[in-house]
Scaffold this motif. Structure first.
Motif: not given
Length: 826
Positions: A250-259, A325-333, A355-361, A386-388
Motif C-alpha cells: 500500500y506504500r508509495n503508490k504513484a499518484v495519477s493527478w489527471i484522474v 509540477h509533478e508533486l507527490e501530495r496535497i496537504i490541508y492544514v 472501485g478506486d484501488q486505494y483511497p485518495w484522502v 496518501a495523495p491528499i
C-alpha cells in the motif's frame, strides 16, 4: 568499479557469511516468530532512507545513516536482550535476562554515530568534515530519543559527551568485530569525501542568500531535522512492514493527478446548474485559481470572503498545480478537528469513486499515539503517506518543531507537496517566526508550494521584527488581485456593535438569542468559553424544546460534533427552528448558514469568521451579526482572546459598523494586534523552562544566549530542550477515547487486541478512534484521574479511554458523573 559493486566481492561475502553460525537479530515478528537480521534491517532502512533523502539532494547521506542507525545491535548485550524478550532464549538458561528491566537501557544507537563521526570528521581543512559528521551522527544517535542537545541548557557540550561515550557502553569495538563484512564495506564506501562535498553543496545553497546569521543557523538545524525525518520514517516503515508484510503493497503508490482533475472538472460542471449570484462569484474565484495553478512554485495567498468557495477553489488549484509540477501530495492544514471531517467529505465527493484501488484522502485528526512510543505504537503511527492529507495546525506544527520521534517522521512528506493552510489567521502567535522560517525553507529548498487561505489574512510578510523571520510572498503571489472589489460583491451581513459599558448579563444574552430565534427562525451564538456555552444552553433549555437546541464545544469528540452538524443542517434546510450555542470552533471554515448570529466580543478576525456563518448563501438581502460583551467572563488565561478584544475595541472606536469587515480595516486590526504581541512571536521561554529567559527560535538557531555559545561546535542547537518545551497549544493535552456510539465498540476492540496483540487490528482501530477522541488539558486530566474516570487500554501503551458515566449527550466529556455537574460562568 566500487568494491561493493563487484560480483566476486559478493561471492566472497556469501562464503564468509556461511562460515559463521552467529545470527544477529534486529526484530522478531510477533505473529510467527520470524526473524529479521540486523544486516537485512540496516540494508532495507538504508534503501528507504536513501530514497527519502533524495528530496534534499543527499541520497547517500540518507543511505549512510540508515545503514548505521542500528549498528549497536551487533553487540552481545543487545542480542541477549532481544532474544530473551522474544522467547528465543529459554528463561531457564543462564544467558537469559529480564528484558523488561533492561528496556531502554542497552544503547544501540551510539555505536553507529561514533563510527560515522570518526570517519567524516577527519576531512576538510576548516572543519567541513566535522560539520557533516556532526549532522549524520546526530541523526543516528537520536533515532530513539528525538534530536539530542548539541549544547545543553547549562552550556555543556552534549554532542561531545555522547560521541565520547565509553566503549563498554556504546559497544563500538565489539560491533565492528561482529558486523557483517558487507555492511562495513558499504559504509566505508559511502563515508568518503564525495559525501561531504555533496552535503556542503546543499548547506551552502540554503545559507548563501540569507543575511541573518540566526536564520542561517536555523536553516542548517532544520535541514538536519529533515534528514533525521528521513531516517525515522525509513526505520518505522521497515519495522512495520516486517511485522505486517502485506502492508508494504500500500506504500508509495504513484499518484495519477489527471484522474482527480477530470473528476474535479466534471463535478464543477455539474455544479453550474445551480446558478445564483453567489455561485457565479465562486466560479470566477475557482477559475482564477485554476489559471494561476500553472505558475511557479512558492508561497501564495488566497484571500476570499467567507462563503466564497475556498475549499473547492483551493482544491482545484492544488490538483492542477500538483500535476503541473509533478508533486507527490496535497496537504490541508486546518485549525480545528471539527472541520476536518466536513472538508474530507467534500473532497472525497469530488475525487473518490467506488472501485478506486486505494483511497485518495487521509484524515489525521489527533494523536492517540503516545510520545513515548512502544513497539506497538510505532507500528500504528501515522506518516501521511496518501495523495491528499487533512490534518490540524497542531499536528503540522508538531511535525515541524516537537521533540521525540512521533511527529518528525512526517516532516519529509512536506517536500514535493502543495500545502493548503485553511484559516491561516489561527496560527498560534508564539509560533509566528518559527513558522515563517520553516515555511520559507520548505518553499525554497524542498519543492513545496504553500497557499495561505482565509478571509482575514494576517500580515505574516509584514512583521515588526523581520530579522527573526517573516514570510517571503512576492506581490504577484496574491492569487486574487482585487480583493476589495470581491469583498464588496460578497457582502451579505452587517456588524451591529451592541457592546455596553456594564456588559450583558446571562439573562439578557439568552433573551436576545430567543428573540432572534423567534423572529428569524434560527440563531447561532458564539462564545469565548465552554462555561458560557453550557450556561446559555441550560438557560435556553427552559424556554425551547430539546430538538431545537444544540451545544458545541471541543469537549465533544469529532464524531459527536459531526452528528450535531448533520442534524442542524437538516433542520435548517427544512425551515425548522435551530438555536446553537457554540464555542469558537464553529466559526472557522464550517459550512453552515444561519439567519442571525450573536458573537461575544473577540478579535475582529473572529467576528469576521462568525459573520461567515450568517446568510452564507445569500438567501436574505442582508443579515445582522450582533456583537455583545458579557458582564462576567473568565478569560485572563486566554491571552489571544483578551488582546484581540482590546484591539477590536480600538477599531470599533475608529471605524463605522458598516465598514468593519473591509480588508483594509482587517489589516488595521492585525497591525495593532501584531505590534502589541511582537515580543511573543519567537516563542518566549522562561528560566523555569530552560534555566534562563530565552526563545525557542534562539534554541533552534545560533543559541547565542547559551553560556556555552563559544564552544567549538558547528551545530549549537539545543534540539531536545526546544522539542520538550514546544507545545503547539498553550498546555499539553492528553488524547482520550470516549464512549460515544461506535467509540464504545472501538474501546472494547482495542482492549481485546491489546491482550493478544494484532498489529493490523490495532492500527485500524486507532485510526478509527481518532474521531472518537477528545484532547484533555492537564487540569481536566487530573480531575478525571482523581475520579478514576480514565483507564489505560493496555499497561504502558499510553492510550486511554473514558468511563461512559463521564460523557454527556449534551456537553460531551465531563469531570463529574453525568447528572451531577453544575454549570458556572464565573
Amino acid at each position: 568499479m566500487a568494491l561493493v559493486d563487484c560480483p566476486v566481492f559478493f561471492e566472497w561475502i556469501s562464503m564468509t557469511t556461511d562460515q559463521s553460525n552467529t545470527r544477529y537479530i534486529a526484530h522478531v515478528r510477533s505473529s510467527d516468530k520470524s526473524q529479521q537480521t540486523v544486516a537485512d534491517h540496516l540494508l532495507e532502512v538504508a534503501d528507504i532512507s536513501k530514497r527519502l533523502a533524495a528530496k534534499i539532494n543527499v541520497p547517500e547521506a540518507g543511505e549512510l545513516i540508515g545503514l548505521l542507525h542500528d549498528f549497536g545491535k551487533y553487540s552481545a548485550a543487545f542480542q541477549t536482550y532481544i532474544q530473551s524478550g522474544t522467547g528465543l532464549i529459554n528463561p531457564d538458561s543462564e544467558d537469559f535476562v529480564n528484558s523488561g528491566a533492561l528496556k531502554g537501557k542497552i544503547d544501540h544507537s551510539t555505536a553507529g554515530a561514533q563510527w560515522v563521526w570518526r570517519e567524516l570528521s577527519k576531512y576538510g581543512k576548516n572543519g567541513e568534515g566535522k560539520l557533516c559528521g556532526q549532522i549524520l551522527a546526530l541523526c543516528i544517535a537520536s533515532h530513539h530519543s528525538g534530536l539530542i542537545d548539541c549544547l545543553t541548557p547549562e552550556g555543556t557540550n552534549g554532542f561531545k559527551k555522547r560521541i565520547d561515550k565509553e566503549d563498554d557502553k556504546s559497544h563500538l569495538a565489539e560491533c565492528k568485530q561482529n558486523a557483517d563484512v558487507h555492511i562495513l564495506a558499504q559504509a566505508k564506501s559511502l563515508a568518503e569525501k564525495p559525501l561531504m562535498l555533496a552535503m556542503l553543496k546543499q548547506l551552502s545553497q540554503i545559507t548563501k542568500n540569507e543575511q541573518q546569521e540566526a536564520i542561517k543557523h536555523f536553516y542548517i538545524g532544520f535541514w538536519t531535522r529533515f534528514l533525521f525525518s528521513c531516517l525515522i520514517d525509513a526505520d518505522r516503515i521497515n519495522s512495520a512492514d516486517f511485522e505486517r508484510p502485506q502492508q508494504a503493497a500500500y506504500r508509495n503508490k504513484a499518484v495519477s493527478w489527471i484522474v482527480a482533475i477530470q473528476r474535479m472538472e466534471l463535478f464543477l460542471t455539474e455544479q453550474q446548474v445551480h446558478d445564483t449570484p453567489i455561485n457565479s462569484i465562486r466560479q470566477k474565484i475557482s477559475d482564477t485559481c485554476k489559471k494561476r495553478s500553472q505558475d511557479h512554485q512558492g508561497i501564495y495567498s488566497l484571500t476570499v470572503p467567507t462563503g466564497g468557495g475556498k475549499t473547492y477553489a483551493s482544491l482545484r488549484y492544488a490538483l492542477h498545480h500538483a500535476k503541473a509540477h509533478e508533486l507527490e501530495r496535497i496537504i490541508y492544514v486546518i485549525p480545528y478537528t471539527s472541520i476536518i471531517e466536513q472538508n474530507a467529505e467534500a473532497i472525497r465527493k469530488v475525487v473518490e469513486e467506488k472501485g478506486d484501488q486505494y483511497p485518495w484522502v487521509l484524515e489525521h485528526h489527533s494523536n492517540l499515539e503516545p510520545e513515548n512510543q512502544t513497539w506497538h505504537s510505532k507500528l500504528a503511527a501515522e506518516n501521511w503517506d496518501a495523495p491528499i492529507v487533512l490534518t490540524t495546525m497542531v499536528q503540522f506544527l508538531e511535525t515541524l518543531f516537537s521533540g521525540g520521534t512521533r511527529g518528525v517522521r512526517r516532516l519529509h512528506q512536506l517536500a514535493n507537496s502543495v500545502i493548503i493552510f485553511d484559516e491561516i489567521q489561527t496560527l498560534p502567535i508564539n509560533c509566528t517566526h518559527l513558522f515563517c522560517n520553516a515555511l520559507n525553507f520548505l518553499s525554497a529548498y524542498t519543492k513545496t508550494t504553500a497557499v495561505l487561505c482565509t478571509a482575514t489574512q494576517p500580515l505574516l510578510d509584514q512583521l515588526k521584527s523581520p530579522e527573526k523571520g517573516q514570510l517571503l510572498i512576492p506581490k504577484e503571489n496574491h492569487l486574487i488581485e482585487d480583493v476589495r472589489q470581491l469583498f464588496e460583491k460578497l457582502k451579505r451581513v452587517e456588524i451591529s456593535n451592541k457592546t455596553k459599558s456594564e456588559g450583558w448579563s446571562e439573562d439578557e444574552i439568552a433573551a436576545l438569542a430567543l428573540s432572534e430565534l423567534k423572529e428569524k427562525g434560527n440563531c447561532l451564538v458564539i462564545v469565548n468559553t465552554k462555561a458560557w456555552a453550557q450556561a446559555l444552553y441550560v438557560k435556553c433549555s427552559e424556554s425551547i424544546d430539546s430538538d431545537s437546541l444544540f451545544h458545541l464545544s471541543t469537549n465533544q469528540c469529532s464524531a459527536h460534533r459531526s452528528d450535531l452538524f448533520r442534524r442542524m443542517r437538516a433542520r435548517l434546510a427544512d425551515g425548522l427552528p435551530v438555536l446553537c450555542l457554540s464555542t469558537q470552533l464553529i466559526e472557522a471554515g464550517v459550512d453552515i448558514d444561519f439567519s442571525s448570529v450573536i458573537r461575544f466580543l473577540a478579535g475582529l478576525d473572529s467576528i469576521a469568521q462568525a459573520a461567515g456563518r450568517c446568510n452564507r448563501n445569500g438567501r436574505l438581502d442582508t443579515a445582522i451579526v450582533h456583537v455583545v460583551n458579557p458582564a462576567k467572563e473568565t478569560i485572563n488565561q486566554l491571552i489571544d482572546i483578551k488582546v484581540g478584544i482590546e484591539k477590536t475595541k480600538w477599531v470599533f472606536s475608529e471605524v463605522k459598523d458598516t465598514a468593519l469587515l473591509d480588508p483594509e480595516n482587517m489589516a488595521r486590526y492585525f497591525k495593532y494586534y501584531f505590534y502589541e504581541r511582537a515580543d511573543q512571536m519567537a516563542y518566549p521561554l522562561t528560566a523555569t523552562e530552560v534555566g534562563r529567559d530565552d526563545t525557542l527560535l534562539n534554541l533552534l538557531s545560533d543559541n547565542k544566549f547559551n553560556t556555552g555559545a563559544n564552544t567549538p561546535l558547528h551545530l549549537k542547537q539545543s534540539f531536545m530542550t526546544a522539542g520538550n518545551a514546544f507545545k503547539a497549544i498553550d498546555a499539553p493535552t492528553q488524547s482520550l477515547i470516549v464512549p460515544y456510539q461506535q467509540g464504545k465498540q472501538l474501546i472494547t476492540e482495542l482492549c481485546g487486541i491489546a491482550k493478544e496483540f494484532d498489529a493490523a487490528g490495532y492500527y485500524r482501530c486507532l485510526k478509527q478512534a481518532q474521531k472518537y477522541s477528545v484532547n484533555v488539558f492537564p487540569n481536566v486530566w487530573k480531575k478525571l484521574r482523581e475520579q478514576k474516570a480514565v483507564f489505560e487500554i493496555h499497561p504502558d501503551e499510553g492510550v486511554y479511554y473514558l468511563d461512559e458515566r463521564y460523557y454527556s449527550e449534551a456537553f460531551g466529556l465531563s469531570t463529574e458523573a453525568v447528572g451531577k455537574a453544575e454549570v458556572t460562568i464565573l
